[in-house]
Enzyme design. Structure first.
Site, mmCIF file in Angstrom:
data_model
loop_
_atom_site.group_PDB
_atom_site.id
_atom_site.type_symbol
_atom_site.label_atom_id
_atom_site.label_comp_id
_atom_site.label_asym_id
_atom_site.label_seq_id
_atom_site.Cartn_x
_atom_site.Cartn_y
_atom_site.Cartn_z
ATOM 1 N N ALA A 141 0.619 20.319 1.934
ATOM 2 C CA ALA A 141 0.716 19.689 3.245
ATOM 3 C C ALA A 141 1.199 18.250 3.099
ATOM 4 O O ALA A 141 1.172 17.681 2.005
ATOM 5 C CB ALA A 141 -0.648 19.723 3.925
ATOM 6 N N CYS A 142 1.603 17.671 4.216
ATOM 7 C CA CYS A 142 2.013 16.265 4.286
ATOM 8 C C CYS A 142 0.947 15.403 3.623
ATOM 9 O O CYS A 142 -0.228 15.609 3.881
ATOM 10 C CB CYS A 142 2.185 15.868 5.747
ATOM 11 S SG CYS A 142 2.430 14.121 6.044
ATOM 12 N N PRO A 143 1.267 14.435 2.810
ATOM 13 C CA PRO A 143 2.610 13.952 2.473
ATOM 14 C C PRO A 143 3.135 14.498 1.141
ATOM 15 O O PRO A 143 4.125 13.988 0.647
ATOM 16 C CB PRO A 143 2.374 12.434 2.356
ATOM 17 C CG PRO A 143 1.023 12.362 1.696
ATOM 18 C CD PRO A 143 0.232 13.538 2.237
ATOM 19 N N MET A 144 2.467 15.511 0.568
ATOM 20 C CA MET A 144 2.800 15.910 -0.806
ATOM 21 C C MET A 144 4.258 16.344 -1.018
ATOM 22 O O MET A 144 4.860 15.969 -2.031
ATOM 23 C CB MET A 144 1.836 17.001 -1.293
ATOM 24 C CG MET A 144 0.376 16.576 -1.393
ATOM 25 S SD MET A 144 0.105 15.034 -2.272
ATOM 26 C CE MET A 144 0.527 15.563 -3.916
ATOM 27 N N ASP A 161 5.456 23.765 4.545
ATOM 28 C CA ASP A 161 4.973 22.865 5.582
ATOM 29 C C ASP A 161 6.027 22.775 6.694
ATOM 30 O O ASP A 161 7.140 22.313 6.446
ATOM 31 C CB ASP A 161 4.724 21.477 4.950
ATOM 32 C CG ASP A 161 4.432 20.416 5.993
ATOM 33 O OD1 ASP A 161 4.141 20.774 7.145
ATOM 34 O OD2 ASP A 161 4.492 19.221 5.644
#
Lengths: 157, 78
Positions: free
Chosen positions: B15-18, B42
């Site tokens: 998920a954000c920000p990965m 995502d």
């Protein structure tokens, strides 16, 4: 496109689970977008930097009308409700594959985000430098503002 | 799409920000002109990669959606 800012200056002033996420998400994303970033941890935000504390942050259901599962305040006052709400929230985050606070914190530190712990808060709460994680700076408002003053976008949580 | 990537990065399940953080790290390890293929699940990754390439100047040369997967080909420009 006009001149873009190259700096992000963040104030983390709250120590609850939900308040700890945005500073780290935005800080790590800022570095990925080739911006410089500093986070000033002040008041209850300094809790996040206590050794071993990042993954023990809690969320209280009381006075929080935005919980996806509605918990009336009269129920939220009962013992154990904060732990229960925290468990629920952590479960939702895992299900959505969101990284843990400690993971984002470590990525931020490793990628060069400056962490400034508030000296005054340390004095108020009785924290010593060794109570806080390694790799951070200790400073006051002026330390943060010196960084923020150089055309930074500033946001507070 | 017949581009052969120089490196492949799988951000499925992140998920954000990965996805952005891992994309940045992977691009840093490439030479100028080389191409990264990044796959994400995502749904926010399309707008984030668009914004990231706009800000950093790297080039999104191709984007496709295959079911729940979002596939990006990004060329390192600097």
């Amino acid at each position: 496109m006009g001149e873009t800012s190259k700096r992000l200056a963040i104030i983390a002033a709250h120590g609850s689970l939900d308040a700890a996420y945005p500073p780290f998400i935005l800080a790590t994303a800022a570095v990925a977008m080739e911006m410089e970033c500093a986070i000033f941890f002040t008041f209850f935000g300094l809790e996040i930097l206590k050794k071993g504390y990042a993954d023990k942050l809690k969320i209280a259901p009381i006075g929080n009308p935005a919980m996806p599962v509605s918990i009336p305040n009269i129920v939220g006052v009962l013992p154990g409700m904060t732990s229960m709400a925290t468990g629920m929230m952590n479960g939702w985050m895992r299900k959505a594959h969101v990284a843990k606070v400690s993971e984002l914190l470590n990525i931020a530190l490793e990628s060069g985000v400056r962490f400034i712990g508030c000296q005054m808060t340390m004095d108020v709460m009785g924290y010593k430098k060794e109570d806080l994680i390694d790799g951070i700076e200790i400073g006051g408002a002026a330390s943060f503002l010196e960084f923020a003053g150089e055309n930074a976008i500033t946001m507070a949580f | 799409m017949t581009v052969t990537p120089d490196q492949v990065l799988d951000c499925s399940g992140l998920a954000c920000p990965m996805p952005i953080l891992k994309t940045k790290k992977a691009i840093d390890s490439l030479q100028i002109g080389q191409i990264l293929k990044m796959t994400a699940t995502d749904p926010g990754s399309k707008s984030d990669i668009d914004a990231w390439t706009k800000k950093t100047g790297h080039e999104l040369i191709s984007y496709e959606q295959a079911g729940a997967r979002y596939i990006f080909y990004i060329k390192k420009t600097k």
